[in-house]
Design an enzyme around this catalytic site. Structure first.
Site, PDB file in Angstrom:
ATOM      1  N   ASP A 662       0.834  -1.202   0.000  1.00  0.00           N
ATOM      2  CA  ASP A 662       0.000   0.000   0.000  1.00  0.00           C
ATOM      3  C   ASP A 662       0.871   1.255   0.000  1.00  0.00           C
ATOM      4  OD1 ASP A 662      -2.620   1.365   0.265  1.00  0.00           O
ATOM      5  OD2 ASP A 662      -1.790   1.993   2.186  1.00  0.00           O
ATOM      6  N   LYS A 666       1.272   4.200  -3.035  1.00  0.00           N
ATOM      7  CA  LYS A 666       1.184   5.637  -2.788  1.00  0.00           C
ATOM      8  C   LYS A 666       2.447   6.352  -3.257  1.00  0.00           C
ATOM      9  CE  LYS A 666      -1.930   5.138   1.190  1.00  0.00           C
ATOM     10  NZ  LYS A 666      -2.054   5.203   2.658  1.00  0.00           N
TER      11      LYS A 666
END
Length: 804
Positions: A662, A666
């Site tokens: 994750d 980003k």
């Protein structure tokens, strides 16, 4: 004296004619001097024409004629209308035998609608104690012999009217037939459609009336047709010039020839509603009350005739030839538009005259075809004209830009000589949407934003409730009406063009149905929804395939879903190309840092030419909470991890947070904002999960959390004094090239630094630039949570709604 004119719907059976009786009675009781002009009742004129047509084809017209008579007589059986019905019966029988009819016969038939209306109203008034007199304008309005569209002989008609009203100046109110007159042989003629209004304005002119009051079925003239634009507002005042423009461009309440007799004598015209007669309506006078756009008018039954030719460049007399052809064939041109080069000329004509116009122009320009001066003459059917009355070209860019934003491309446009009215030709299928877009842009009504929300879990559900709770205040404060017309999950969808309610959860469960993205697009098109925004609050890798079809169907995009920006660089570029080609926007501020203004800041710095040299920070609120607490407390890692799981800070499978993917996604999103072409598999990600715990089911993993402790207790103990652990993403390298260095890793930093002092679950970002040197721009705040993320999506929504 005031002239009152009542239209067909006003005189319809039931509430209509009863309201007319009340209006007339009230005015007489108040001592007003009035004369009343009537149209045919209900749809009488159309019905008589239909019966006539059936008779001419030797079809059985009698059932329709019987229905016509029953409606006209209605409950007033004591009113004698037998003479008119008998004349009609003879005319229909004759037409049926011959199999044809002349315009003269047609005028005799159609005239009976007004005669029946005037006779009936006169008889009812008398029965109700009002002195009334049937007045047949065939004895007053003398015309030429152009049956179907006769022109009054003004001096003779004026003399007749003045003499008649002088001789009948007693207390009785004259009930006057509109629409009809007669020629020098006393043959019945009609004044063309909307002829009853013309009759009323002629009487007002001849009698120097104080005011002409035209009673219809609406409260007056609106900023647009209320049937097409729900936000249309009534206009209190117009000038005759503005009304004339409206009449020229299709407003059915007015007719251009109605205005002229009133303008000559400066007689005010008031448009009123029979069914709401206390309303003051719209007043039309010669006196202007302020500049500006007044209304939108529409011409629907038109077609566009196009004449194209490279050889027309600089050639004189082309327009004259075109208009000679149009004049010789009795074809009226409402709009002509051409470039200065005369390579293309567009003419807007009545739809039923377009083919004839094309054929006659082909004959006229036959030699030009041979010489290749003219390439082709074509007809574009299914078009409509929108006229913006009062539009100045200096501000025309606003409605025009709004149309383009909604993928409505006008076929042509022109402005009048005064420069105060602009007309647009659009595809008929886009008329309703185009009207609403223009109306919302130029009048003081709220700009409507139609929103489709995909995904209604924690973030999506919170967002929906935030929108519904704030919509009223936003409309008051910003003149923006947020309308959530679609809510969908992976299986079902709830659709409501008027907007979902706070009961949306139950409704999607009980009435939702399976769908494809094409269903959403078709629904928006079917209901002419403008200013479309699709919001993706899913975490789906498959839903992003819908982005391009949505963009191509005029949707702007907002997403808290990171997938689209972290797929292959090829897809990333394809998506941007579609956005550019379709002039649409895609906002995704919550992809990194939830509600923090990170992506916008990086975009602004990059677009301004600032050289960003490094970005690093804590990208995960979950991992921020984990290591902030583990560093500050003397407890095992597993205990902090269990605490985070129990508080709902992690995904249901905590390994999705702990693996670092994750954070990697980003970081990749930020890299691509700097035009770097990195792919996800090029990111060096330190997986926080011991290798032997990465596989298997969630339950087994949760039972083995203590196996983290020896690993992370050692990492913590091996730090330098006064250092803390932070799990960061870092973008570095020469960022002026195609690719940067992307790393996701666990680091130890001094506790007295900004990064080391991080608390709770905050996200933290440092942006290093050439201008700022070693002093980074720091952005810090809540970086996780459904409410924070939803609020960030809401911010994107308002930002997009505010765009021009």
């Amino acid at each position: 004296m005031k002239i009152l004119k009542f239209g067909g719907k006003s005189l319809s059976n039931g509430d209509g004619i009863n309201k007319v009786l009340t209006i007339i009675t009230d005015k007489i009781n108040e001592g007003e001097e009035i004369a009343v002009v009537v149209s045919a009742r209900g749809n009488a004129t159309d019905e008589l024409e239909e019966i006539l047509d059936l008779a001419s084809k030797n079809h059985n017209y009698k059932p329709l004629f019987k229905t016509f008579k029953e409606y006209q007589q209605d409950d007033y059986r004591d009113v004698d209308l037998t003479e008119e019905f008998a004349v009609l019966e003879k005319l229909f029988e004759g037409v049926s035998i011959i199999g044809d009819y002349s315009e003269k016969i047609k005028d005799q038939v159609l005239s009976k609608g007004e005669v029946l209306a005037a006779k009936l109203l006169t008889a009812i008034l008398i029965k109700n104690g009002i002195e009334a007199r049937f007045t047949d304008t065939r004895t007053l309005i003398k015309t030429d012999s152009k049956f179907g569209n006769a022109q009054p002989l003004e001096q003779l008609s004026k003399k007749n009217v003045i003499q008649y009203f002088r001789q009948n100046s007693d207390a009785a109110v004259n009930i006057v037939t509109g629409f009809i007159g007669s020629n020098s042989n006393n043959d019945t003629t009609t004044l063309g459609r909307n002829g009853s209004n013309y009759t009323a304005s002629l009487l007002a002119n001849y009698l120097d009336a104080e005011e002409l009051q035209s009673y219809t079925h609406v409260d007056g003239i609106y900023t647009a047709n209320p049937d097409l634009v729900s936000d249309a507002k009534k206009i209190d005042h117009l000038t005759f010039n503005e009304a004339n423009e409206l009449a020229n461009f299709g407003t059915t309440i007015l007719h251009a020839k109605t205005i002229i007799p009133l303008l000559e004598k400066n007689i005010p015209l008031r448009i009123l509603n029979t069914f709401n007669y206390q309303n003051k309506g719209t007043l039309i006078t010669s006196k202007a009350e302020g500049e500006g756009i007044k209304t939108l008018s529409v011409l629907e039954n038109v077609a566009l005739v196009n004449l194209e030719g490279r050889g027309l460049l600089g050639k004189t007399g082309v327009d004259a030839r075109i208009f000679r052809v149009m004049g010789d064939n009795d074809i009226s041109v409402s709009i002509i538009s051409q470039g200065s080069s005369e390579r293309g000329i567009g003419l807007v004509v009545a739809a039923d005259k377009a083919t004839k116009a094309m054929m006659e122009l082909e004959k006229e320009f036959e030699s030009d075809f041979y010489s290749k001066d003219v390439n082709k003459i074509t007809v574009t059917d299914n078009v409509s004209v929108i006229s913006i009355i009062g539009q100045d070209l200096s501000t025309f860019h606003k409605p025009y830009t709004a149309l383009i934003k909604n993928k409505i491309i006008p076929i042509l446009f022109n402005n009048t000589i005064s420069g105060k009215n602009v007309s647009l030709v659009v595809n008929k299928s886009q008329l309703n949407k185009a009207l609403n877009v223009i109306h919302g842009e130029i009048f003081g009504v709220s700009k409507k934003i139609n929103i489709a929300i995909f995904g209604h879990g924690l973030v999506g559900g919170t967002l929906i409730n935030q929108i519904l709770a704030s919509a009223e205040a936003i409309e008051k404060r910003k003149d923006i009406k947020l309308n959530v017309f679609a809510i969908a999950n992976s299986k079902n969808i709830l659709l409501d063009k008027n907007g979902v309610t706070t009961n949306w959860k139950n409704e999607i469960q009980n009435t939702g149905f399976s769908y494809t993205i094409d269903d959403v697009i078709a629904y928006a098109n079917e209901h002419h929804l403008e200013n479309l925004i699709a919001i993706d609050n899913t975490a789906s890798t498959t839903f992003v395939k819908n982005y391009v079809p949505l963009i191509e169907s005029s949707f702007d995009l907002i997403s808290s879903n990171k997938v689209a920006n972290t797929l292959s660089y090829g897809f990333y570029k394809e998506l941007r190309k579609s956005l550019a080609d379709n002039q649409k926007n895609y906002l995704y501020e919550t992809n990194v840092g939830a509600g923090l203004p990170l992506i916008d800041t990086i975009k602004l710095l990059h677009l301004s030419g600032e050289n960003i040299t490094k970005i690093k920070g804590v990208f995960s609120g979950t991992l921020s909470y984990l290591f902030n607490n583990f560093s500050a407390k003397d407890v095992p890692f597993s205990e902090i991890l269990k605490e985070a799981i129990d508080n709902g800070y992690t995904e249901p499978d905590p390994r999705e947070d702990l693996c670092g993917n994750d954070v990697g996604r980003k970081l990749l999103i930020l890299a691509r904002e700097l035009d770097l072409q990195n792919e996800f598999d090029e990111i060096a990600i330190q997986n926080l999960i011991p290798e032997h715990l990465r596989e298997g089911n969630v339950a087994d993993f949760l039972n083995k959390l203590k196996e983290f402790d020896p690993i992370y207790n050692k990492i913590k103990a091996d730090q330098k004094p006064n250092h803390v652990l932070r799990y960061i993403g870092e973008l570095s390298g020469d960022l002026q090239h195609d690719k940067g260095i992307l790393e996701v890793k666990l680091v130890s930093v001094p506790s007295d630094t900004a990064l080391g002092g991080l608390k709770g679950s905050d996200s933290f970002f440092e942006i290093y630039t050439e201008s700022y040197g070693d002093r980074p721009i720091v952005i810090q705040g809540a970086g996780a949570g459904s409410a924070v993320t939803a609020r960030g999506v809401f911010g994107d929504l308002l930002r997009l709604s505010d765009k021009g």
